[in-house]
Design a protein around this motif. Sequence first.
Motif, mmCIF file in Angstrom:
data_model
loop_
_atom_site.group_PDB
_atom_site.id
_atom_site.type_symbol
_atom_site.label_atom_id
_atom_site.label_comp_id
_atom_site.label_asym_id
_atom_site.label_seq_id
_atom_site.Cartn_x
_atom_site.Cartn_y
_atom_site.Cartn_z
ATOM 1 N N VAL A 50 83.364 41.908 88.129
ATOM 2 C CA VAL A 50 83.248 43.115 87.403
ATOM 3 C C VAL A 50 81.683 43.204 86.898
ATOM 4 N N ARG A 51 81.064 44.169 87.226
ATOM 5 C CA ARG A 51 79.771 44.400 86.615
ATOM 6 C C ARG A 51 79.515 45.450 85.386
ATOM 7 N N LEU A 78 83.242 36.763 77.746
ATOM 8 C CA LEU A 78 83.614 37.285 78.875
ATOM 9 C C LEU A 78 83.964 36.328 79.966
ATOM 10 N N VAL A 82 82.340 37.942 85.140
ATOM 11 C CA VAL A 82 81.664 39.365 84.595
ATOM 12 C C VAL A 82 80.320 39.113 84.605
ATOM 13 N N VAL A 138 80.535 50.654 84.279
ATOM 14 C CA VAL A 138 81.161 49.503 84.653
ATOM 15 C C VAL A 138 81.848 49.780 86.120
ATOM 16 N N VAL A 167 85.909 46.450 80.513
ATOM 17 C CA VAL A 167 85.377 45.208 81.598
ATOM 18 C C VAL A 167 86.451 44.315 81.420
ATOM 19 N N ARG A 168 87.144 44.260 80.298
ATOM 20 C CA ARG A 168 88.262 43.408 80.076
ATOM 21 C C ARG A 168 89.453 43.647 81.051
ATOM 22 N N ALA A 171 88.792 42.553 84.420
ATOM 23 C CA ALA A 171 88.417 41.209 84.672
ATOM 24 C C ALA A 171 89.741 40.136 84.137
#
Length: 172
Positions: A50-51, A78, A82, A138, A167-168, A171
């Motif tokens: 994930v970016r 994180l 990530v 994201v 993001v979470r 991820a």
Amino acid sequence: MDRRKGIVTLAGNPMTLLGPELKPGDPAPAFTVVDADLKPVGLGDLGGGVRLLSAVPSLDTPVCELQTKRFHQEAAALPPEVTIATISMDLPFAQKRFCATHGIDRIRVLSDYKDASFGLAYGVLIEEVRLLARSIFVIGPDDVVRYVEIVPEVGTHPDYDRALAAVRSLAG
């Protein structure tokens, strides 16, 4: 070249964004920026996880500084897959000095000064001032855009909590 007016303002003045309007579900466009050593960096160089791409107008302004510091602070909590990158039009030398001054070492800080490749590909290059609009993207491990926020007034903060939640969710 797409020209989009009325998406952002700078100090209350309407600006024009160059490039496409990206939406969640779109493929993440390729881009080439440079790191502090002037080496080219593209989306694939930011890892396969994930970016979170955090675009700011200039690290030498208070909101951009706080945005970069906030994501640097959040990076510690994180998962390792990530990657967070702050991208601006600042020269790499100024970015390197900023990172050294503020102890920024958990996120990538990258410059789009050369070709505005990121700004044009992600639709956040402000035509009138040749700076990036404050925005968050994201990108999932599948190279698909999963979250987009273009902050309406360039001088205000993004929604950190929503971006980090996106993001979470990818991820976790």
